[in-house]
Design a protein around this motif. Structure first.
Motif, PDB file in Angstrom:
ATOM      1  N   UNK A   1       2.826  11.636   5.585  1.00 11.79           N
ATOM      2  CA  UNK A   1       1.456  11.191   5.350  1.00 11.79           C
ATOM      3  C   UNK A   1       0.880  10.689   6.667  1.00 11.79           C
ATOM      4  N   UNK A   2      -0.251  11.226   7.115  1.00 11.96           N
ATOM      5  CA  UNK A   2      -0.838  10.744   8.371  1.00 11.96           C
ATOM      6  C   UNK A   2      -1.222   9.267   8.270  1.00 11.96           C
ATOM      7  N   UNK A   3      -0.998   8.533   9.343  1.00 13.18           N
ATOM      8  CA  UNK A   3      -1.376   7.119   9.338  1.00 13.18           C
ATOM      9  C   UNK A   3      -2.878   6.944   9.233  1.00 13.18           C
ATOM     10  N   UNK A   4      -3.638   7.972   9.574  1.00  6.68           N
ATOM     11  CA  UNK A   4      -5.092   7.894   9.379  1.00  6.68           C
ATOM     12  C   UNK A   4      -5.428   7.732   7.902  1.00  6.68           C
ATOM     13  N   UNK A   5      -4.619   8.333   7.022  1.00  6.94           N
ATOM     14  CA  UNK A   5      -4.849   8.182   5.585  1.00  6.94           C
ATOM     15  C   UNK A   5      -4.519   6.768   5.136  1.00  6.94           C
ATOM     16  N   UNK A   6      -3.490   6.160   5.734  1.00  4.51           N
ATOM     17  CA  UNK A   6      -3.170   4.759   5.436  1.00  4.51           C
ATOM     18  C   UNK A   6      -4.318   3.865   5.875  1.00  4.51           C
ATOM     19  N   UNK A   7      -4.845   4.121   7.064  1.00  3.34           N
ATOM     20  CA  UNK A   7      -5.975   3.320   7.571  1.00  3.34           C
ATOM     21  C   UNK A   7      -7.190   3.451   6.668  1.00  3.34           C
ATOM     22  N   UNK A   8      -7.455   4.666   6.190  1.00 12.30           N
ATOM     23  CA  UNK A   8      -8.609   4.868   5.313  1.00 12.30           C
ATOM     24  C   UNK A   8      -8.455   4.084   4.017  1.00 12.30           C
ATOM     25  N   UNK A   9      -7.258   4.092   3.449  1.00 17.14           N
ATOM     26  CA  UNK A   9      -7.019   3.327   2.222  1.00 17.14           C
ATOM     27  C   UNK A   9      -7.137   1.834   2.477  1.00 17.14           C
ATOM     28  N   UNK A  10      -6.635   1.375   3.619  1.00 10.90           N
ATOM     29  CA  UNK A  10      -6.743  -0.045   3.957  1.00 10.90           C
ATOM     30  C   UNK A  10      -8.200  -0.466   4.075  1.00 10.90           C
ATOM     31  N   UNK A  11      -9.033   0.416   4.611  1.00 10.47           N
ATOM     32  CA  UNK A  11     -10.465   0.085   4.727  1.00 10.47           C
ATOM     33  C   UNK A  11     -11.102  -0.066   3.349  1.00 10.47           C
ATOM     34  N   UNK A  12     -10.683   0.755   2.393  1.00 15.91           N
ATOM     35  CA  UNK A  12     -11.220   0.629   1.031  1.00 15.91           C
ATOM     36  C   UNK A  12     -10.835  -0.730   0.444  1.00 15.91           C
ATOM     37  N   UNK A  13      -9.582  -1.108   0.607  1.00 18.88           N
ATOM     38  CA  UNK A  13      -9.120  -2.395   0.069  1.00 18.88           C
ATOM     39  C   UNK A  13      -9.873  -3.544   0.723  1.00 18.88           C
ATOM     40  N   UNK A  14      -9.986  -3.513   2.040  1.00 17.80           N
ATOM     41  CA  UNK A  14     -10.672  -4.595   2.761  1.00 17.80           C
ATOM     42  C   UNK A  14     -12.169  -4.596   2.461  1.00 17.80           C
ATOM     43  N   UNK A  15     -12.714  -3.424   2.158  1.00 14.99           N
ATOM     44  CA  UNK A  15     -14.129  -3.372   1.809  1.00 14.99           C
ATOM     45  C   UNK A  15     -14.423  -4.104   0.515  1.00 14.99           C
TER      46      UNK A  15
ATOM     47  N   UNK B   1       0.801  -1.223   0.000  1.00 15.98           N
ATOM     48  CA  UNK B   1       0.000   0.000   0.000  1.00 15.98           C
ATOM     49  C   UNK B   1       0.832   1.271   0.000  1.00 15.98           C
ATOM     50  N   UNK B   2       1.882   1.316   0.827  1.00 13.36           N
ATOM     51  CA  UNK B   2       2.589   2.585   0.948  1.00 13.36           C
ATOM     52  C   UNK B   2       3.998   2.346   1.478  1.00 13.36           C
ATOM     53  N   UNK B   3       4.897   3.231   1.060  1.00 17.11           N
ATOM     54  CA  UNK B   3       6.299   3.158   1.443  1.00 17.11           C
ATOM     55  C   UNK B   3       6.678   4.421   2.212  1.00 17.11           C
ATOM     56  N   UNK B   4       7.220   4.258   3.403  1.00 19.59           N
ATOM     57  CA  UNK B   4       7.741   5.343   4.235  1.00 19.59           C
ATOM     58  C   UNK B   4       6.738   6.486   4.436  1.00 19.59           C
ATOM     59  N   UNK B   5       5.516   6.200   4.852  1.00 13.97           N
ATOM     60  CA  UNK B   5       4.531   7.279   4.983  1.00 13.97           C
ATOM     61  C   UNK B   5       4.901   8.328   6.034  1.00 13.97           C
ATOM     62  N   UNK B   6       5.438   7.908   7.166  1.00 13.75           N
ATOM     63  CA  UNK B   6       5.745   8.886   8.211  1.00 13.75           C
ATOM     64  C   UNK B   6       6.856   9.824   7.774  1.00 13.75           C
ATOM     65  N   UNK B   7       7.907   9.274   7.165  1.00 13.08           N
ATOM     66  CA  UNK B   7       8.992  10.109   6.653  1.00 13.08           C
ATOM     67  C   UNK B   7       8.481  11.100   5.618  1.00 13.08           C
ATOM     68  N   UNK B   8       7.497  10.693   4.854  1.00 13.84           N
ATOM     69  CA  UNK B   8       6.960  11.531   3.789  1.00 13.84           C
ATOM     70  C   UNK B   8       5.730  12.317   4.242  1.00 13.84           C
TER      71      UNK B   8
END
Length: 292
Positions: free
Chosen positions: A138-152, A129-136
């Motif tokens: 990107x809030x982890x909440x955005x990672x969680x939101x994308x993960x929910x779309x995939x799991x949905x 899904x994503x590489x080095x989000x914190x360094x770049x």
């Protein structure tokens, strides 16, 4: 001094942990991603056949060509588990940070249709899904939101994310992520590095039920490696050190080498395929051993 003593204790505990008895998935970045390695004289951009006989999971990248992506998934799934890199679907790089992609909904529909066209079951993929989000930034909440779309869409999907090395920061693993790892390079033996072991121990503690770890193996050679006192030939011993660590860490389910093809970050970067044959032979031996 207290930090060093604590790190040594963590290292001892890690080494004492029971070895993993299960097969560990193993493969590389930049295998089926359209990258032309600057260190060879061919126009080859797909290397799946070069690694198929000793790996079980490798990076496959989405493209803007639906037919090409579907064919790429079908071709690689017949050889190994595709670690399907879909960061551009959900996130876009601005000059200074990674942000949610405003076209993510349409791009996810495109991705779902492409997977369907490939005839590869989504459960047979690992969604990178994503590489080095914190360094770049990107809030982890955005990672969680994308993960929910995939799991949905795919409730049994396996989702991977990789963070940058940050041994003094608390490890946070979004609940929707199934496999979590971090990267750092130019260590002769990660198990002997207190900072590496500190972050690995934090990650092991942070794992939730059904979550596991990805171990990112250093499988490249750059001027940074040379400055650290490593030669190209030394990278065989580096690989063996990562393999020992993978086997001694029960939470590790996959080990990914960065990188097979060179040139991801620049022409100064050699991938494993560009290194001496004894180094490649060590990797082949490791890959075959991890399957058993």
């Amino acid at each position: 001094m207290k930090r060093l003593i604590s790190a040594v204790a963590l290292c001892a505990a890690l080494i004492a942990a029971p070895a993993s008895a299960d097969p560990i998935l193993f493969g590389y970045a930049a295998v089926s991603c359209g990258l032309d390695d600057p260190h060879d004289t061919t126009d080859r951009v797909d290397y799946a056949d070069e690694v198929a006989d000793f790996t079980t999971a490798n990076q496959v990248c989405i493209t803007a060509d639906a037919d090409e992506t579907a064919a790429r998934l079908a071709r690689t799934a017949a050889l190994f588990t595709p670690v399907f890199y879909i960061e551009p679907v959900f996130f876009s790089q601005s000059p200074r940070r990674l942000r949610p992609n405003p076209d993510a909904d349409a791009l996810w529909e495109y991705t779902v249709a492409t997977i369907a066209a490939s005839d590869v079951p989504a459960d047979d993929l690992i969604f990178y899904l994503v590489d080095e989000p914190t360094l770049r930034r990107l809030p982890l909440s955005a990672v969680s939101a994308a993960a929910r779309v995939i799991k949905g869409t795919f409730p049994n999907a396996r989702i991977l994310m990789i963070e940058a090395f940050a041994p003094d920061d608390p490890v946070a693993i979004p609940a929707g992520v199934d496999i979590w790892g971090f990267n750092t390079y130019a260590l002769r033996d990660p198990a002997a590095d207190p900072a590496f072991i500190r972050q690995l121990a934090s990650a092991r503690t942070a794992l939730g039920p059904h979550q596991s770890l990805a171990l990112i193996m250093d499988a490249q050679y750059t001027p940074v490696h040379a400055a650290a006192g490593l030669t190209e030939a030394d990278m065989a011993d580096v690989a063996r050190a990562y393999a020992r660590l993978a086997r001694s860490t029960p939470e590790v389910s996959i080990m990914l080498g960065y990188t097979w093809a060179g040139g991801i970050d620049g022409p100064w970067e050699k991938g494993l395929r560009d290194l001496p044959q004894p180094v490649i032979a060590a990797h082949r031996q490791i890959g075959r051993a991890l399957r058993n």
